[in-house]
Design a protein around this motif. Structure first.
Motif: not given
Length: 172
Positions: A128-131, A146-147, A151-154, A166-167
């Motif tokens: 599962f990937v989330s910010d 999980t990861r 990201r820009p703007g997060n 992760i980027h």
């Protein structure tokens, strides 16, 4: 009801309040989906997807992975979004399934257990990937890998969160 305002104004104010608070209410997401539908159907809206995402998902699919989306946006909104991307057009064929808050809130570990059961997968076999740290915590508590996507703007993430970052989806 405030006697000085009509019901339409009150509804608009409440929707704006919920959006500003980033509330993940199913009703709000359904309303947003209806608004999106008008924009996507008219061609006025196109979905922005980071350039690394579609090639990564395509490579996972080519390798036999079953890729699904769990979003606070409704399933209908997800399908409009991924069916109308700026760069790739319709990329819905890359996904085997879609989940939204009807399975449960994304900050509740039981939601991820339900998702794994519906998917007929062991939780540990799902990434599962989330910010959002709270979503990752819930998924991790349910046993998912999980990861944390940076990201820009997060929203900024707190130090010491403990999640692998992760980027780019190319890092997965």
């Amino acid at each position: 009801m405030d006697q000085g305002k009509d019901a339409g104004v009150l509804v608009i104010e409440e929707v704006r309040r919920l959006m500003a608070s980033d509330v993940k209410a199913t009703g709000l997401k359904t309303l947003q989906g209806l608004i999106w539908k008008g924009g996507f159907d008219s061609g006025e809206l196109k979905a922005h997807i980071y350039p690394d995402v579609i090639p990564a998902i395509q490579s996972w699919r080519d390798a036999g992975a079953d890729v699904r989306i769990y979003s606070s946006g409704s399933v209908a909104a997800q399908k409009m979004f991924f069916g109308n991307s700026e760069e790739s057009g319709d990329c819905l064929h890359l996904f085997s399934g879609h989940y939204d808050t009807t399975i449960g809130g994304k900050k509740e570990s039981n939601s991820y257990t339900k998702l794994a059961n519906d998917w007929c997968q062991q939780p540990g076999d799902i990434l599962f990937v989330s910010d959002v740290i709270e979503e990752l915590s819930a998924a991790s508590e349910a046993g998912l890998q999980t990861r944390l996507s940076i990201r820009p703007g997060n929203q900024p993430v707190p130090e010491g969160h403990g999640f692998q970052q992760i980027h780019s989806f190319a890092e997965i």
